[in-house]
Design a protein around this motif. Structure first.
Motif: not given
Length: 127
Positions: A73-87, A93-102
């Motif tokens: 809920g704290f992102s200015d990116l559109s809903a076309d992204y899935n965002i997660s964190v991994s170590m 820390v890796s902030l993983n930003v995956f775009q659904f629609v190319s």
């Protein structure tokens, strides 16, 4: 003649490299209440560019912070992204930003946009 070719190739390579926009990743403190420490991760470019799928990896002090989690809920990116964190390692820390629609990326300029919030649990330094 070889020197002329090398200079030409060097200039050609410089033109290709220098035309790419540079990105700037910055952090803004959002929460610091003694138990939790959260930062907003901000992204900007040297010129207008379109964001796509990315992994932003950065280090943190694991003697004072642990358990990084993505706060939704704290992102200015559109809903076309899935965002997660991994170590990937103990202090990264890796902030993983995956775009659904190319081709449907968010336009980013020199003005930073928030790409996410990461919350850490703080460690009691006194113990």
């Amino acid at each position: 003649m070889k020197l002329i070719y090398l200079i030409f190739l060097g200039l050609l390579g410089y033109g290709v490299i220098s035309s790419q926009p540079l990105f700037n990743l910055s952090f803004q403190e959002a929460v610091n209440d003694g138990n939790n420490y959260a930062v907003d991760v901000l992204l900007s470019y040297s010129t207008t560019a379109t964001s796509a799928s990315s992994n932003f990896v950065f280090s943190f002090n694991n003697s004072g912070l642990s358990n990084p989690t993505y706060v939704d809920g704290f992102s200015d990116l559109s809903a076309d992204y899935n965002i997660s964190v991994s170590m990937p390692t103990n202090s990264r820390v890796s902030l993983n930003v995956f775009q659904f629609v190319s081709g449907m990326g968010t336009s980013v300029t020199t003005t930073p946009i928030k790409i996410g919030r990461i919350n850490f649990t703080t460690t009691d330094f006194a113990s």
